[in-house]
Design an enzyme around this catalytic site. Structure first.
Site, mmCIF file in Angstrom:
data_model
loop_
_atom_site.group_PDB
_atom_site.id
_atom_site.type_symbol
_atom_site.label_atom_id
_atom_site.label_comp_id
_atom_site.label_asym_id
_atom_site.label_seq_id
_atom_site.Cartn_x
_atom_site.Cartn_y
_atom_site.Cartn_z
ATOM 1 C CE1 TYR A 109 8.957 -5.496 -3.281
ATOM 2 C CE2 TYR A 109 6.913 -6.562 -3.949
ATOM 3 C CZ TYR A 109 7.872 -5.579 -4.132
ATOM 4 O OH TYR A 109 7.734 -4.666 -5.150
ATOM 5 C CD GLU A 197 9.277 -1.859 -3.585
ATOM 6 O OE1 GLU A 197 9.157 -2.417 -4.690
ATOM 7 O OE2 GLU A 197 10.305 -1.262 -3.233
#
Ligand code: GDP
Ligand code: MN
Length: 392
Positions: A109, A197
């Site tokens: 992530y 992201e």
């Protein structure tokens, strides 16, 4: 402003961040055309909506060839996809992204966003990326690394390497990962993004690192500097009432409650919403009609509030400053005459010519409740909203 994954990935590629090969399709014919351009083997069909959580909701499907990809796409296109981020009403899928499938070794992530508390961008990384990142943040916060970045320096080499090491990389791959993080930070700054992201950033079994997903949220107040990014806006993904409000120069945001609010001034609007919540009600919207509101603007505001089927009561809270309350009252009366207001309406006027304004409202013959006191008004409206609500 959000953009679609396929648009964000195109941007990623232009900044040197590796992404899978693929293309967007709006019809089943386009799916076959796109699939023909990709290498033979597994394909991935991904619903393009402005919401995450697609993987768990059946919006990311693997196919063993163009024919299966077409079948998957036909099931998605034109249909509503409900994910944990869309709310129960879901989103209509109008396009799909067809990509070459990847063999995943590990999911990471990575995100860059603005941290209002420290007033600087932060980069967040975790070796536990993928579809359960929310649980990682809640249960094992130690697996998330957050680093504040000096906006003047950017993400420095040693910082990027430190983050890559936290993700578990070493050697050549550490340098490659650090490069991706720096490019992502550059993209964040150059686009005036609010959030960028990658979840997941993957390591493939072949040893490649690439962005399997891409989310980009752009800062609306800086969009005037980026006409090319503004052009990526998908009006169909926007709330139609918010689009209508923008056209009338109204500052409107739809919320989940059942009490419509019309206020002048953003600060007063926030305070009004707080009061309603304190009294046990739930605002259906934020609406600042602005300082220069005239009857036409108020009518437009009413129409927008009334178009929301959730609205069961309306609270008009106007503080007459530069604008006189009598003029505003005339506007409200005019607006309610041309718009069919079928729900209870509570009006609170204070400031310049407030009494005259209240007289106008009372004389109008329309069904208003005039409230003098703000707390009483909030209590009353919350009660009305609750009552109407509980009758269903
Ligand atoms: P999101 O659920 O909306 O965030 O959609 P993502 O793009 O993140 O995809 C969800 C999940 O689908 C990923 O975490 C992967 O596990 C899986 N996925 C997506 N593309 C591929 C692929 O090419 N190969 C494999 N094996 N899995 C994939
Ligand atoms: Mn994702």
């Amino acid at each position: 402003m959000n953009i679609h994954e396929y648009q964000a990935k195109k941007l990623f590629r232009s900044f040197g961040i590796p992404v899978p090969v693929g293309g967007v399709a709006r019809t089943s014919e386009e799916v076959v055309q796109q699939a023909a351009k990709l290498r033979a083997g597994t394909l991935v069909v991904k619903a393009q909506i402005h919401a995450g959580g697609r993987g768990k909701a059946g919006g990311v499907l693997t196919a063993d060839g163009p024919e299966a990809a077409r079948r998957h796409a036909e099931r998605l296109l034109g249909n509503v996809l409900v994910t944990r981020q869309t709310g129960p009403e879901g989103r209509v899928v109008r396009s799909v992204l067809i990509e070459e499938g990847q063999n995943i070794e590990h999911e990471y992530y990575v995100a860059v966003m603005l941290d209002r508390a420290t007033r600087r961008p932060v980069i967040l990384v975790s070796p536990d990326g993928g579809m359960d990142i929310e649980e990682v943040a809640a249960n094992t916060p130690g697996h998330l690394f957050k680093l504040g970045v000096d906006p003047l320096w950017g993400l420095r080499d040693y910082e990027a390497r430190c983050l890559a090491a936290f993700l578990g990389f070493s050697g050549k791959r550490l340098h490659f990962c650090a490069g991706i993080l720096q490019k992502l930070f550059t993209l964040y700054q150059s686009c005036d993004a609010a959030l960028v992201e990658i979840n997941p950033l993957i390591l493939t079994t072949e040893g490649n690192l690439l962005a399997l997903d891409a989310k980009l949220n752009l800062e609306e107040n800086a969009l005037f500097r980026h006409p090319d990014l503004k052009a990526l806006e998908d009006p169909e993904e926007r709330d139609p009432l918010e689009v209508q409000a923008e056209r009338h120069g109204l500052n409107y945001i739809r919320l989940n409650g059942n009490i419509g609010v019309m206020v002048n001034g953003a600060g007063l609007a926030m305070a009004t919403m707080d009061l309603i919540k304190q009294a046990g009600g739930e605002p259906a919207n934020f609406l600042d009609v602005g300082g220069g509101a005239d009857a036409g603007k108020i009518a437009a505001g009413f129409r927008i509030i009334m178009s929301d089927p959730k609205v069961e009561a309306i609270f008009v809270n106007i503080f007459g400053g530069i604008l006189r309350c009598d003029l505003l009252a005339e506007g409200v009366v005019m607006a309610t005459r041309e718009t069919d207001v079928s729900v209870p309406l509570i009006v609170r006027l204070q400031g310049t010519n407030a009494e005259e304004g209240q007289r106008i409202l009372q004389k109008s013959g329309l069904l208003f409740t005039v409230a003098k006191d703000l707390h009483a008004a909030a209590k009353h409206i919350a009660g009305v909203g609750y009552h109407e609500h509980s009758r269903q």
